[in-house]
Design an enzyme around this catalytic site. Structure first.
Site, PDB file in Angstrom:
ATOM      1  CB  THR A  37      -0.897  -0.008   1.252  1.00 46.83           C
ATOM      2  OG1 THR A  37      -1.614  -1.244   1.263  1.00 46.83           O
ATOM      3  CG2 THR A  37      -1.888   1.131   1.232  1.00 46.83           C
ATOM      4  N   GLY A  64       2.347   3.237  -5.157  1.00 46.37           N
ATOM      5  CA  GLY A  64       2.073   3.970  -6.396  1.00 46.37           C
ATOM      6  C   GLY A  64       1.210   3.227  -7.399  1.00 46.37           C
ATOM      7  CD  GLU A 102      -6.406  -5.462  -3.802  1.00 47.62           C
ATOM      8  OE1 GLU A 102      -6.957  -6.579  -3.740  1.00 47.62           O
ATOM      9  OE2 GLU A 102      -5.278  -5.243  -3.383  1.00 47.62           O
TER      10      GLU A 102
END
Lengths: 273, 285
Positions: B42, B45, B171
């Site tokens: 996390t 970039g 995700e």
């Protein structure tokens, strides 16, 4: 032993008559960490809403520490239950982390001179005391969920329900929230009943007791190792075992029953000797 | 649709004293018709990177090319329509962006927005909903009446309904149960079969192994690796620690077995591979 929650003959339908629960029963002892597991749409979040009195059952009773949930008791019952939701971004109101924890205390009409101590304690328990003056939206997902947990803890509930509270987090965030929960259990012991609603079995593994539900039915109920020994039942209900459990059923020879990671590694190294 | 980044730098608030540099000298390629996974911890970039693919962000310096479209700091806003039509992005938890009265209207939004007639849009939306496995009985319902897994599929259909040739997903499987995750990975592979170029961001290395042909690893705003999962996940374990990157679960367990003196003949990337290697190792004794 004192019962934190007792659910008897619960019946609940959605408006369009889809039955979610029909004659559902569950008893949760005070101080227990219970993982409520099931796939998306199995009814587990609906159960949490019923316990909080956010929705009303068609039939049956829900009793929280001896007090039956009714229109005239719902506020008192809710005061004993803290809830952390899935989306870390939907539960902040304060401009700083400390303000956010203060919000619930203000609602409870706590004198403002008492607040700093309570806020500090709650943030310390979740390891977020250094972030007191930060803006909540600048925190990572895992940090936000720990602040949400601190806001709940400050109100000293007897029961905390976490509804998929780690589902939106990255692996690091998930690990820190899980470690925080383990800390809480150690610290409060029988004073705190913890209910984690999840479909992540690595999370369920940490609980004292795992209850699997599907279509509003109680499918399995036992210790993590008892429940994870029922590989076929878990698969049939759209769930997986923890990774080491999935591995064990593919081994030849296989161990008897469910072993956690440490046990499985030991079993394998003994086998090799 | 070849996607190429050449010496891309990006800063928020470029030119001001508050400038915050996010991407440094990013040069990379995402192959046409393949699945490219972008991974990294996390804050490395990844999200900033993918927002350059449809021009939501423009490079502060350097150049991004998507097929024959060239994106630089000088690209005008109105030129971006063409790029946005060919690149569909599904952000993290896309169900938070559902807004219409019915599932069907929500999914029709993108094609209508890009100039399709009502009936063309309806056809496109129906096709997309079928592809993402949203049952016909739900099409007239409010998206907010659906379960989390169903909402995710509706949101995915919304990205696919304008038939983009590049599909970017941040995700896509996060928060879904095992069955839902499996179905989403299946959808990624189906889209690849249709010839689409797919970019996914994932924290789950098992998903990367399952679908990706090519992996880009980001670390502190730089590209530190771009190669096949097979090559990547066979790098030395110390490299993963430095980059704060996980191995797939099978690889992680193999490392723990090694610490206990059970050494497998190679590093497994999947559960079945791990089981086979252990079975071979144990029965040899």
């Amino acid at each position: 032993m004192t019962q934190a929650i007792r659910i008897n003959n619960l019946k609940y339908n959605y408006d369009d008559n889809d039955t979610v629960f029909d004659d559902f029963n569950l008893e949760i002892d005070a101080g227990q960490w219970l993982a409520l597991v099931g796939h998306n749409g199995s009814g587990k979040s609906t159960l949490a809403k019923l316990i909080l009195g956010l929705i009303e059952a068609n039939n049956g009773t829900i009793t929280v520490f001896g007090e039956q949930l009714r229109i005239d008791t719902v506020h008192h019952v809710r005061e004993q239950i803290g809830m952390v939701f899935q989306n870390p971004d939907n539960q902040f109101v304060g401009a700083t982390v400390a303000d956010d924890v203060a919000f619930g205390l203000e609602n409870k009409e706590m004198p403002s001179s008492d607040m700093p101590k309570v806020i500090d304690e709650a943030l310390t328990i979740v390891g977020m005391q250094d972030f007191k003056y930060r803006e909540p939206h600048m925190l990572s997902g895992g940090q936000k969920q720990r602040v949400a947990l601190a806001s709940v803890l400050a109100l000293q509930p007897k029961i905390i329900i976490l509804d998929e509270a780690t589902a939106m987090l990255d692996p690091d965030g998930r690990a820190t929230v899980m470690a925080t929960l383990q800390n809480l259990k150690q610290r409060f012991g029988s004073e705190l009943t913890l209910i984690t609603i999840t479909h992540d079995m690595n999370e369920a593994m940490l609980a004292d007791r795992v209850v699997v539900i599907n279509d509003g039915q109680l499918i399995l109920d036992g210790s993590p190792s008892e429940v994870f020994s029922q590989c076929d039942v878990m698969h049939h209900n759209g769930l997986e075992l923890p990774f080491v459990g999935e591995l064990a059923v593919r081994l030849d020879p296989k161990p008897d029953g469910y072993l956690d990671e440490r046990e499985l590694i030991k079993w394998l190294s003994d086998l090799k000797k | 649709m070849a996607i190429r980044f050449e010496k891309v730098n990006f800063s928020y608030g470029a030119g001001t004293t508050l400038a915050q540099s996010i991407l440094h000298d990013v040069t990379l390629e995402m192959p046409t018709g393949r699945v490219t996974a972008v991974v990294g911890q996390t804050g490395s970039g990844k999200s900033t990177l993918i927002q350059h693919i449809n021009g939501l962000l423009k490079p502060t310096s350097g150049r991004v090319t998507v097929d024959n479209f060239e994106l630089t700091s000088h690209t005008k806003e109105k030129e971006l329509v063409k790029l946005r039509k060919s690149v569909g992005i599904a952000f993290q938890f896309p169900e938070n962006q559902l807004f219409a009265n019915t599932v069907l209207e929500d999914v029709m939004y993108a094609p209508v927005n890009f100039g399709a007639t009502k009936s063309e849009a309806k056809l496109a939306a129906e096709r997309a909903l079928t592809r993402t496995g949203v049952m016909r009985g739900l099409w007239g319902k409010s998206p907010f009446e659906l379960s989390g897994g169903q909402m995710r599929r509706v949101a995915m259909a919304g990205t696919l309904s304008s038939d983009p040739s590049v599909v970017v997903m941040d995700e896509p499987a996060a928060g879904l149960d095992p069955k839902g995750q499996g179905e989403l990975l299946q959808l990624v592979l189906e889209l690849k079969k249709l010839g689409k170029t797919i970019i996914i961001i994932s924290h789950q290395m098992d998903h990367v192994v399952a679908v990706a042909d090519h992996v880009i690893v980001m670390h502190e705003g730089r590209v530190v690796a771009q190669e096949s999962p097979q090559i990547l996940f066979n790098r030395d374990i110390t490299w993963f620690k430095t980059m704060k990157l996980d191995l797939p679960k099978a690889g992680q367990l193999a490392e723990k077995l090694r610490d206990e003196g059970i050494i497998l003949s190679k590093r497994p990337l999947t559960l079945n591979e791990l089981a086979d290697l252990i079975n071979a190792e144990v029965s040899h004794e």
